[in-house]
Design a protein around this motif. Structure first.
Motif, PDB file in Angstrom:
ATOM      1  N   ILE A 397     -72.725 -30.193 -21.892  1.00  6.57           N
ATOM      2  CA  ILE A 397     -73.138 -31.241 -22.814  1.00  6.57           C
ATOM      3  C   ILE A 397     -71.994 -31.524 -23.770  1.00  6.57           C
ATOM      4  O   ILE A 397     -71.264 -30.619 -24.174  1.00  6.57           O
ATOM      5  N   THR A 398     -71.809 -32.801 -24.098  1.00  2.40           N
ATOM      6  CA  THR A 398     -70.825 -33.226 -25.087  1.00  2.40           C
ATOM      7  C   THR A 398     -71.571 -33.788 -26.284  1.00  2.40           C
ATOM      8  O   THR A 398     -72.433 -34.654 -26.138  1.00  2.40           O
ATOM      9  N   LEU A 399     -71.242 -33.283 -27.465  1.00  2.57           N
ATOM     10  CA  LEU A 399     -71.935 -33.677 -28.690  1.00  2.57           C
ATOM     11  C   LEU A 399     -70.944 -34.192 -29.727  1.00  2.57           C
ATOM     12  O   LEU A 399     -69.831 -33.658 -29.849  1.00  2.57           O
ATOM     13  N   GLU A 400     -71.349 -35.213 -30.464  1.00  2.87           N
ATOM     14  CA  GLU A 400     -70.595 -35.586 -31.651  1.00  2.87           C
ATOM     15  C   GLU A 400     -70.587 -34.402 -32.612  1.00  2.87           C
ATOM     16  O   GLU A 400     -71.534 -33.613 -32.644  1.00  2.87           O
ATOM     17  N   THR A 401     -69.528 -34.271 -33.397  1.00  3.24           N
ATOM     18  CA  THR A 401     -69.455 -33.155 -34.335  1.00  3.24           C
ATOM     19  C   THR A 401     -70.668 -33.134 -35.266  1.00  3.24           C
ATOM     20  O   THR A 401     -71.239 -32.068 -35.556  1.00  3.24           O
TER      21      THR A 401
END
Length: 442
Positions: A397-401
């Motif tokens: 998964i890629t998440l915004e900071t």
């Protein structure tokens, strides 16, 4: 947005003034006398043990004497003034996010680990490029205070650090807590060098990489126009021994070709529509020829290939820039090449001018990072790879900071009096990538 070498409208991870040796001095040491691939030129410009950017700037990563008390600041203007004072008083190049927001940034990472770690085996954490050691100390502090005693007592935290000077800083930072000392060690080596890892480790572990991908060497490929074939870019020294130029060769390097194939894996066989598109491109390239340049994260590919080989059951947390503003270099995923002298930033429009006195850092294509991760784990195969062995699928998964911090952190700890929160409001060009193994092979 933010950059390590200047102040942008958002968070300024800015560099302090440092003396810059004469450019001619670097030009006699960076690059060598024989042509080298762009990744080797960049590696030398950044990491040469004597003349590289990071080697000559051992104080480039700062350590704040005290954590910032955000709840005592009125708002954004007060926060920016506070940062400006810090940089004026500190003879360093930049503060990392984990340093600016200590201990809360590291605590969020520790919480993410604790939610998914397998505590039936001793917890082992590797950090690649540990900077000042603030992340390591923050994570170990959090686990000591919040995990069962047996988890902390049996844990191991290993920092793999290429810089000897930063390795010493890390030992000092973590050593501030006496009970951490026997659980922590620094291995001063290049994490992408397979020989430094020893035997394959079959136990689950965690790998942390904060602002590491942006400084990994990249390669460059070039095409004369929209339909001509891609070629490798090499760098050679000019006869004056002070400047460099590019050479273009047919693609043969294995890292470059693998990286290109990973990028193309979604493409299907030629169809009628794609054939028409190719014809139109051919016509357009003759009417309006336009050179193409594409930067490839071959350093990332090499590192992940090594990590997946030696740590097949690793879980990965990486954070980095997804976008960089004001990039002057052409090409997809082009880097920002910048230095700071006498209080002002200078951006370069040619990476070959850096030669050790400027930082070279790249945006991370998180879609491509995920594909490289799946390829290195054996889950995704390149075209023509008919081997029967299939790796295990990974959950990614890629998440915004801001999303990562809201999920795993305590955002109230970094909020000012008027509600402004720099860790949520300013890090618009950074993301977190999480990747954990599964038992699935389908």
């Amino acid at each position: 947005m933010f950059s390590r070498t200047r102040t942008f409208p958002f968070i300024p991870i800015a560099s302090k003034v440092f003396a810059s040796p004469l450019e001619a001095f670097y030009s006699t040491h960076i690059g060598g006398d024989k042509p080298v691939l762009v990744r080797d030129f960049i590696h030398s410009a950044l990491y040469h043990p004597l003349h590289g950017y990071f080697s000559r700037r051992s104080g480039s990563v700062g350590v704040l004497p005290n954590a910032i008390k955000f709840n005592q600041l009125q708002g954004r203007k007060a926060y920016m003034r506070y940062l400006d004072n810090i940089y004026r008083q500190s003879d360093i190049s930049w503060f990392t996010p984990v340093e600016l927001f200590k201990p809360w940034y590291a605590h969020a990472i520790a919480e993410a680990i604790m939610r998914t770690a397998n505590f039936s085996v001793p917890l082992k954490i590797y950090e690649i490029g540990g900077g000042s050691g603030t992340c390591a100390k923050g994570i170990m502090d959090y686990i000591m205070l919040n995990a069962p005693a047996k988890v902390y007592n049996s844990m191991t935290y290993i920092s793999v650090e290429i810089s000897p000077s930063l390795a010493e800083v890390q030992r000092e930072t973590v050593g501030e807590v006496r009970s951490h000392i026997p659980k922590f060690r620094v291995e001063c080596r290049d994490a992408s060098d397979r020989s430094g890892w020893g035997n394959v480790e079959q136990q689950p572990c965690w790998v942390i990489m904060l602002e590491v991908l942006d400084n990994l060497p990249h390669d460059l490929i070039y095409a004369e126009n929209q339909i001509s074939s891609w070629m490798e870019v090499w760098v050679e020294r000019q006869h004056d021994h002070e400047t460099f130029n590019e050479l273009y060769k047919p693609m043969q390097d294995s890292l470059i070709t693998r990286c290109v194939e990973i990028m193309d894996m979604d493409k299907t066989n030629t169809t009628h529509s794609s054939a028409v598109s190719t014809t139109l491109k051919s016509v357009w390239s003759k009417v309006y020829p336009k050179p193409r340049r594409c930067w490839l994260p071959t350093g990332c590919l090499k590192l992940l290939e090594v990590l997946h080989e030696v740590l097949p059951k690793m879980s990965l947390i990486a954070s980095d820039f997804s976008y960089l503003p004001d990039v002057k270099l052409p090409g997809e995923r082009a880097p920002l090449v910048s230095t700071k002298k006498d209080g002002s930033s200078t951006d370069y429009d040619n990476y070959m001018e850096a030669k050790g006195e400027a930082d070279i850092f790249f945006p991370t294509d998180f879609w491509l990072l995920e594909r490289i991760d799946h390829y290195c784990s054996g889950w995704l195969k390149l075209h023509g790879d008919h081997t029967s062995k299939k790796g295990k699928k990974r959950r990614t998964i890629t998440l915004e900071t801001s999303s990562f911090m809201e999920e795993f952190g305590l955002p109230t700890k970094t909020r000012t009096k008027d509600g402004y929160n720099p860790i949520l409001d300013d890090f618009k060009n950074t993301k977190f990538y999480l990747s954990v193994p599964t038992h699935n092979t389908k």
